[in-house]
Design a protein around this motif. Structure first.
Motif, PDB file in Angstrom:
ATOM      1  N   PRO A 291       0.893  -1.148  -0.021  1.00 29.41           N
ATOM      2  CA  PRO A 291       0.111  -0.061  -0.225  1.00 29.41           C
ATOM      3  C   PRO A 291       0.758   1.456  -0.047  1.00 29.41           C
ATOM      4  N   HIS A 292       2.252   1.339   0.084  1.00 26.52           N
ATOM      5  CA  HIS A 292       2.848   2.371  -0.039  1.00 26.52           C
ATOM      6  C   HIS A 292       3.925   2.828  -1.033  1.00 26.52           C
ATOM      7  N   TRP A 293       3.873   1.825  -2.115  1.00 27.21           N
ATOM      8  CA  TRP A 293       4.785   2.149  -3.384  1.00 27.21           C
ATOM      9  C   TRP A 293       6.008   2.555  -2.960  1.00 27.21           C
ATOM     10  N   PRO A 294       6.847   2.047  -2.326  1.00 29.88           N
ATOM     11  CA  PRO A 294       8.112   2.527  -2.002  1.00 29.88           C
ATOM     12  C   PRO A 294       9.139   2.784  -3.182  1.00 29.88           C
ATOM     13  N   GLU A 295       9.037   2.057  -3.955  1.00 24.80           N
ATOM     14  CA  GLU A 295       9.978   1.959  -5.469  1.00 24.80           C
ATOM     15  C   GLU A 295       9.483   3.155  -6.194  1.00 24.80           C
ATOM     16  N   VAL A 296       8.481   3.395  -6.281  1.00 18.60           N
ATOM     17  CA  VAL A 296       7.609   4.629  -7.141  1.00 18.60           C
ATOM     18  C   VAL A 296       8.281   5.952  -6.276  1.00 18.60           C
ATOM     19  N   LYS A 297       7.859   5.947  -4.882  1.00 18.54           N
ATOM     20  CA  LYS A 297       8.289   7.189  -4.127  1.00 18.54           C
ATOM     21  C   LYS A 297       9.997   7.519  -4.409  1.00 18.54           C
ATOM     22  N   GLU A 298      10.560   6.502  -4.544  1.00 21.19           N
ATOM     23  CA  GLU A 298      11.979   6.703  -4.472  1.00 21.19           C
ATOM     24  C   GLU A 298      12.408   7.292  -5.691  1.00 21.19           C
ATOM     25  N   VAL A 299      11.839   6.662  -6.899  1.00 19.61           N
ATOM     26  CA  VAL A 299      12.134   7.468  -8.326  1.00 19.61           C
ATOM     27  C   VAL A 299      11.732   8.947  -8.287  1.00 19.61           C
ATOM     28  N   VAL A 300      10.520   9.238  -7.709  1.00 17.36           N
ATOM     29  CA  VAL A 300       9.839  10.463  -7.488  1.00 17.36           C
ATOM     30  C   VAL A 300      10.909  11.410  -6.976  1.00 17.36           C
ATOM     31  N   ARG A 301      11.226  10.913  -5.695  1.00 16.84           N
ATOM     32  CA  ARG A 301      12.198  11.731  -4.845  1.00 16.84           C
ATOM     33  C   ARG A 301      13.353  12.226  -5.532  1.00 16.84           C
ATOM     34  N   ARG A 302      14.012  11.182  -6.313  1.00 17.36           N
ATOM     35  CA  ARG A 302      15.137  11.359  -7.164  1.00 17.36           C
ATOM     36  C   ARG A 302      15.279  12.705  -8.086  1.00 17.36           C
ATOM     37  N   ILE A 303      14.003  12.296  -8.816  1.00 21.25           N
ATOM     38  CA  ILE A 303      13.802  13.205  -9.910  1.00 21.25           C
ATOM     39  C   ILE A 303      13.465  14.744  -9.393  1.00 21.25           C
ATOM     40  N   MET A 332      21.931  12.519 -13.120  1.00 22.59           N
ATOM     41  CA  MET A 332      21.757  13.404 -12.044  1.00 22.59           C
ATOM     42  C   MET A 332      20.706  12.343 -11.095  1.00 22.59           C
ATOM     43  N   THR A 333      19.758  11.913 -12.042  1.00 25.56           N
ATOM     44  CA  THR A 333      18.779  10.996 -11.050  1.00 25.56           C
ATOM     45  C   THR A 333      19.128   9.618 -10.883  1.00 25.56           C
ATOM     46  N   ASP A 334      20.368   9.459 -11.259  1.00 33.49           N
ATOM     47  CA  ASP A 334      20.926   7.847 -11.131  1.00 33.49           C
ATOM     48  C   ASP A 334      19.944   6.935 -11.421  1.00 33.49           C
ATOM     49  N   LEU A 335      19.299   7.025 -12.698  1.00 37.21           N
ATOM     50  CA  LEU A 335      18.224   6.138 -13.263  1.00 37.21           C
ATOM     51  C   LEU A 335      18.998   5.430 -14.398  1.00 37.21           C
TER      52      LEU A 335
END
Length: 360
Positions: A291-303, A332-335
């Motif tokens: 219910p928290h989608w941590p992987e999505v949150k991490e990507v958005v945080r980097r961006i 810069m986003t390490d993606l």
């Protein structure tokens, strides 16, 4: 001519309702006569009319789905601390209109004490525009409202202050075809596999011609399977959009192995300083991890952090990326840069959405 023929036909009660019946008296009296506006603080707009009248708008964030208790609480705050006039924005913010500046501070205090943050104006992360997901959509691959809850918990500080290079608009959607929109950052479901068909149920549940017509790439056709009328999918044509699922639930598109989330960047609707743009893929195949989608949150945080640290004043997300280049953006986003960023990939945004032609 008869009186009936002379009298114009009244329109049906459809479309946009008359706004004036709910409008604040100061807004109604000065309609079309505004002179200038500013923001005394994050979350507060001040509009000044040529007549000298002033109206203040206080914006607070709310959830997309609200129970009756919450709606009554917000209405009570409006009656007690404002002038009894409110409106909801397209991003699920509530705005209170008050004509007396002395009411602004008590109204903000009342909202924040009840858990409604005041902000979302100017160079901030406004409330995320999103769909309803698992609550009542017929084709959701995820719960956009849940994703928004996780993201806004992380980005709360950027909602209540105006310290971004420019406004940062984020959108989410529960599927690939029905909802969502262009955004600086867009979080969308990505179906990765064609639907799995339960042939025993198709004939009893689905109106097959409607399902065939629903497919945007003509990948579905009638078939007989085990002596029963059913449907089949040409997987070479299928773009895994999920449009077949609502009229035919036995064509299941969702699954732990097939429902992923993708993050797109650089879209905008406005034509200020640069033309409107489509967003482009940044990350694909993120797990749909409720219910928290941590992987999505991490990507958005980097961006968000890279954009805030490097973009120039007034640059939108896409304008910043255009200036520094995509190589620098990924650094810069390490993606990671993957095959899904190539426009020759079957589901690439450029091939499928920027042409009037269908590519198979």
């Amino acid at each position: 001519m008869t009186d009936q023929a002379q009298k114009p036909r009244m329109p049906d009660e459809v479309g946009v309702p008359d706004p004036f019946q709910y409008m604040h008296p100061v807004l109604k009296a000065n309609y079309g006569n505004w002179d200038w506006h500013d923001r005394p603080r994050p979350g507060v707009l001040r509009h000044v009319s040529k007549s000298g009248d002033v109206i203040y708008t206080v914006r607070a964030g709310t959830q997309r789905q609200m129970d009756v208790f919450t709606i009554r609480k917000l209405a009570d705050i409006g009656d007690k601390y404002a002038d009894g006039h409110i409106r909801f924005t397209t991003r699920s913010n509530i705005e209170y209109m008050v004509a007396d500046e002395a009411k602004v501070a008590p109204l903000i205090e009342a909202l924040e004490s009840e858990g409604f943050p005041v902000g979302g104006t100017g160079a901030s992360v406004s409330m995320i525009s999103h769909t309803q997901g698992w609550l009542h959509c017929d084709i959701p691959g995820t719960d956009a409202s849940g994703v928004v809850k996780g993201l806004m918990d992380m980005l709360h500080k950027e909602f209540v202050q105006e310290k971004m290079p420019n406004r940062l608009r984020i959108t989410t959607s529960c599927c690939q075809i029905n909802c969502g929109g262009q955004g600086d950052i867009a979080v969308n479901v990505q179906y990765t596999k064609p639907p799995k068909i339960n042939h025993d149920l198709v004939a009893n549940v689905c109106e097959r011609p409607a399902v065939v017509a629903r497919c945007p790439v003509a990948a579905i056709r009638p078939a007989m399977v085990n002596g029963k009328p059913s449907l089949e999918v040409d997987e070479k044509k299928c773009v895994c959009c999920g449009a077949c699922y609502p009229p035919c639930p036995p064509m299941q598109i969702n699954g732990d192995d097939s429902t992923k989330i993708a993050v797109w960047v650089g879209g905008k609707h406005s034509n200020a300083r640069s033309k409107p743009t489509f967003h482009k893929l940044a990350v694909a195949n993120l797990p749909n991890n409720a219910p928290h989608w941590p992987e999505v949150k991490e990507v958005v945080r980097r961006i968000v952090e890279a954009y805030k640290a490097d973009a120039k004043h007034w640059e939108r997300m896409g304008e910043w990326i255009e200036r520094i280049g995509w190589n620098r953006f990924f650094e810069m986003t390490d993606l990671a840069f993957t095959k899904h960023h190539l426009d020759t990939w079957t589901g690439a945004r450029k091939s499928m959405n920027m042409s009037a032609h269908l590519h198979f």
